[in-house]
Design an enzyme around this catalytic site. Structure first.
Site, PDB file in Angstrom:
ATOM      1  N   CYS A 140      -5.274   2.484  -3.767  1.00  0.00           N
ATOM      2  CA  CYS A 140      -3.229   3.021  -2.633  1.00  0.00           C
ATOM      3  C   CYS A 140      -1.768   2.412  -3.637  1.00  0.00           C
ATOM      4  O   CYS A 140      -0.903   1.558  -2.597  1.00  0.00           O
ATOM      5  CB  CYS A 140      -2.923   3.187  -1.762  1.00  0.00           C
ATOM      6  SG  CYS A 140      -4.802   4.405  -1.553  1.00  0.00           S
ATOM      7  N   HIS A 179       0.589  -1.460  -0.032  1.00  0.00           N
ATOM      8  CA  HIS A 179      -0.125   0.142   0.277  1.00  0.00           C
ATOM      9  C   HIS A 179       1.183   1.397  -0.262  1.00  0.00           C
ATOM     10  O   HIS A 179       1.564   0.678   0.808  1.00  0.00           O
ATOM     11  CB  HIS A 179      -1.087  -0.093   1.626  1.00  0.00           C
ATOM     12  CG  HIS A 179      -1.831   0.681   1.007  1.00  0.00           C
ATOM     13  ND1 HIS A 179      -1.336   2.049   1.954  1.00  0.00           N
ATOM     14  CD2 HIS A 179      -3.355   1.183   1.460  1.00  0.00           C
ATOM     15  CE1 HIS A 179      -2.559   2.691   1.597  1.00  0.00           C
ATOM     16  NE2 HIS A 179      -3.722   2.128   1.469  1.00  0.00           N
ATOM     17  N   ASP A 212       3.389  -4.179   7.909  1.00  0.00           N
ATOM     18  CA  ASP A 212       2.317  -3.440   7.688  1.00  0.00           C
ATOM     19  C   ASP A 212       1.472  -4.667   8.352  1.00  0.00           C
ATOM     20  O   ASP A 212       0.895  -5.223   7.153  1.00  0.00           O
ATOM     21  CB  ASP A 212       2.308  -2.762   6.223  1.00  0.00           C
ATOM     22  CG  ASP A 212       0.663  -1.907   5.993  1.00  0.00           C
ATOM     23  OD1 ASP A 212       0.130  -2.074   6.641  1.00  0.00           O
ATOM     24  OD2 ASP A 212       0.983  -1.512   4.834  1.00  0.00           O
TER      25      ASP A 212
HETATM   26  N1  PMP Z   1      -1.571  -0.919   4.767  1.00  0.00           N
HETATM   27  C1  PMP Z   1      -2.814  -1.666   4.198  1.00  0.00           C
HETATM   28  C2  PMP Z   1      -2.641  -2.597   3.604  1.00  0.00           C
HETATM   29  C3  PMP Z   1      -3.785  -1.059   3.945  1.00  0.00           C
HETATM   30  O1  PMP Z   1      -4.735  -1.542   3.583  1.00  0.00           O
HETATM   31  C4  PMP Z   1      -4.588   0.647   4.014  1.00  0.00           C
HETATM   32  C5  PMP Z   1      -5.567   1.106   4.119  1.00  0.00           C
HETATM   33  N2  PMP Z   1      -6.027   0.622   3.348  1.00  0.00           N
HETATM   34  C6  PMP Z   1      -2.979   1.007   4.645  1.00  0.00           C
HETATM   35  C7  PMP Z   1      -1.617   0.677   5.183  1.00  0.00           C
HETATM   36  C8  PMP Z   1      -3.436   2.739   5.719  1.00  0.00           C
HETATM   37  O2  PMP Z   1      -4.336   3.056   6.757  1.00  0.00           O
HETATM   38  P1  PMP Z   1      -4.663   4.650   7.319  1.00  0.00           P
HETATM   39  O3  PMP Z   1      -5.931   4.500   5.915  1.00  0.00           O
HETATM   40  O4  PMP Z   1      -5.665   3.367   8.445  1.00  0.00           O
HETATM   41  O5  PMP Z   1      -3.507   4.907   7.832  1.00  0.00           O
END
Ligand code: PMP
Length: 569
Positions: free
Chosen positions: A523, A281, A358
């Site tokens: 993303c 991400h 993550d």
């Molecule tokens: N890492 C991963 C694998 C995610 O799926 C997400 C959220 N889509 C994030 C990071 C970011 O999380 P947040 O928007 O809650 O900061």
């Protein structure tokens, strides 16, 4: 003559606040003072309002060695608290200290209710120092981290009942304007909240809200208990051996930035390497990319197999003596791939790299154990695990949090502020500058308790059944391309494209049928580029989804296909 714990219990527990203070002062009077050569910076305990120095004296050897706590303070009340710690801990072995329920002692003494938050922080600082010294001893004896995390008593779990689970989510049981119930298939973006979480937020707001770690009045004390209680619960849930390893952060993105710029920027130099993957991400990609630009370290990628797994047979090509950080997702938010974190950590250990996980997608769906997997840093968000937005967790090994710099400065995170210089509190306070998302952090505890009561194994099995059904039904459709690996390597996320309908158009048609999915690049632009697509449609599942949701989605997808065919004719 030192008082025993039994004597302290007898005299102390029923006293009111003023008499407890008097008693602590008297205990403090009896404590031997440190000679000035022992009042060194090295022996100082940070995070205390007054000055405290603490050392341990170890008698005997190996795992039979017993500990004696020696400490002093310039405050007599704190010296009284030291006497209690001595009565509780002296004569115990490292293993006994690590397992000892000191919070239970404080509870029985009613101590937490009667001392100020600052003093409570100080007390926690002393306990942390004692457990750190005990842990060091235990590690040096066994050469391995043999800390047994405090495990909650085994709970007898009921069989997984999706209807019972679903009934606890008000939003899923409220008809849309069309009269049908929503089919929510976007939990990978944000999960819905069960009633217990919504009610917990309401309970805090309506009954005892106050700032945390500030007021000593009744609301302040209650809020601190709830806030720290939530931290403890989360620590146990992810297998952390120490509550202070759990830092509340606004979410995964901010947590990962804190690691990149608080730890990475401190330790990375030009010529070093950061190893990540193309399936990250942006939250676990862009901070490392920017850090590499700022430090001159290069960014390398673990190769991926054609079916969207990390190709660990080629790890040796990219994991080198120059690798300082390995930043990897535990579960891809687009492919659904579950990555073998333990194997990656083991390989990283051989080159001395720090592993950042993550866990935004994995923590809500798969059991996590940071100690068993020997993870350095792990981050996740509350809103993906049935909790509120605005709060998440950054876990760091105690030694990593010790060496990491804060990147946010201000109230609560300091130990001492002078005109020229400041020093920091011990973790987690060091990384919790300013007012925290208090209500959300407490409600996150409620969400995690809810998940834990159902059991992640049961949730995972249920989601796996639905994922299997979904993939089996999608795969034979003409023009269908599912991204990512076979069922055994993935969680409840399925991203796909189908010929003839753009994901954006598909999302709009699904929405008309009350089926909520996500479309776009999720993303993960580098991943979409590597896969040769600009956008996909993603279905992501959670504990509350059922077979009817999958059927509703499939029938809306067929309707979209018919519509698109009829438009072309
Ligand atoms: N890492 C991963 C694998 C995610 O799926 C997400 C959220 N889509 C994030 C990071 C970011 O999380 P947040 O928007 O809650 O900061």
């Amino acid at each position: 003559m030192n008082s025993t714990l039994a004597e302290i219990f007898e005299e102390f527990a029923d006293l009111d606040r003023e008499d407890q203070s008097q008693f602590l002062l008297e205990l403090g009077d009896e404590l031997p003072k440190f000679p000035s050569e022992q009042k060194t910076e090295e022996n100082r305990v940070h995070g205390c309002q007054s000055q405290v120095w603490l050392i341990t004296d170890v008698t005997g050897s190996g795992d039979e060695a017993s500990f004696e706590i020696l400490a002093d303070s310039d405050s007599n009340i704190v010296r009284g608290l030291i006497a209690i710690l001595q009565a509780a801990y002296n004569g115990k072995t490292a293993a006994e200290i690590l397992k000892y329920d000191i919070q239970g002692v404080f509870r029985q003494l009613n101590l937490q209710q009667h001392i100020s938050p600052q003093r409570r922080n100080g007390l926690k600082g002393m306990v942390d120092r004692i457990t750190t010294l005990a842990r060091k001893h235990a590690v040096s004896v066994t050469q391995t981290l043999s800390v047994t995390p405090v495990v909650a008593a085994p709970t007898v779990r009921k069989p997984f009942d999706v209807q019972a689970v679903r009934s606890q989510f008000p939003i899923l049981n409220r008809p849309l304007a069309s009269g049908s119930l929503p089919v929510y298939l976007d939990s990978g973006a944000s999960a819905q909240k069960p009633r217990v979480v919504i009610e917990k937020e309401r309970e805090v707001e309506e009954r005892y809200f106050a700032n945390a770690h500030r007021g000593t009045y009744q609301f302040g004390l209650r809020i601190d208990e709830e806030f720290e209680g939530s931290r403890s619960l989360i620590a146990r849930f992810i297998g952390a051996s120490d509550d202070s390893s759990v830092v509340f952060v606004p979410g995964t993105t901010i947590g990962l930035n804190m690691i990149a710029f608080g730890w990475g920027r401190k330790f990375l130099r030009s010529g070093d390497e950061i190893l990540t993957t193309v399936m990250e991400h942006h939250a676990n990609f862009v901070p490392w990319q920017q850090l590499s630009k700022q430090t001159g370290a290069s960014l390398r990628l673990i190769p991926m197999t054609d079916d969207g797994r990390l190709d660990l047979s080629r790890l040796g090509e990219v994991l080198t003596k120059r690798t300082k950080i390995v930043a990897v997702t535990a579960m891809s938010n687009m492919l659904g791939t579950i990555n073998p974190i333990r194997q990656i950590v083991q390989a990283a250990r051989e080159v001395g790299a720090c592993v950042v996980v993550d866990a935004a997608q994995s923590v809500p769906h798969l059991p996590t154990n940071v100690v068993e997997d020997d993870i350095d840093f792990l981050v996740f968000s509350g809103h993906k695990i049935y909790g509120p937005t605005g709060v998440g967790v950054l876990y760091g090994k105690p030694s990593r949090l010790e060496e990491m710099d804060p990147i946010h400065f201000g109230g609560h995170m300091i130990s001492e502020v002078k005109i020229e210089e400041s020093t920091w509190s011990a973790p987690p306070a060091k990384f919790e500058a300013g007012t925290m998302p208090i209500v959300q952090a407490i409600a996150l505890g409620a969400a995690i308790r809810w998940v834990d009561e159902i059991g992640l194994e049961a949730i995972h099995r249920h989601e796996e059944t639905l994922t299997s059904m979904l993939m089996d039904r999608l795969a034979p459709m003409p023009g269908m391309k599912i991204f990512g690996p076979a069922l055994e390597h993935r969680g409840g996320i399925v991203s796909f494209r189908i010929d003839g309908i753009h994901p954006e158009d598909l999302a709009a048609i699904l929405d008309q049928h009350g089926v909520f999915t996500r479309h776009g690049h999720h993303c993960t632009m580098p991943l979409h580029t590597a896969l040769g697509v600009s956008a996909t449609t993603r279905v992501s599942l959670a504990a509350y989804n059922n077979a009817d949701d999958v059927e509703a989605f499939l029938s809306a997808l067929h309707a979209a296909q018919s519509l698109s065919r009829s438009r072309k004719h």
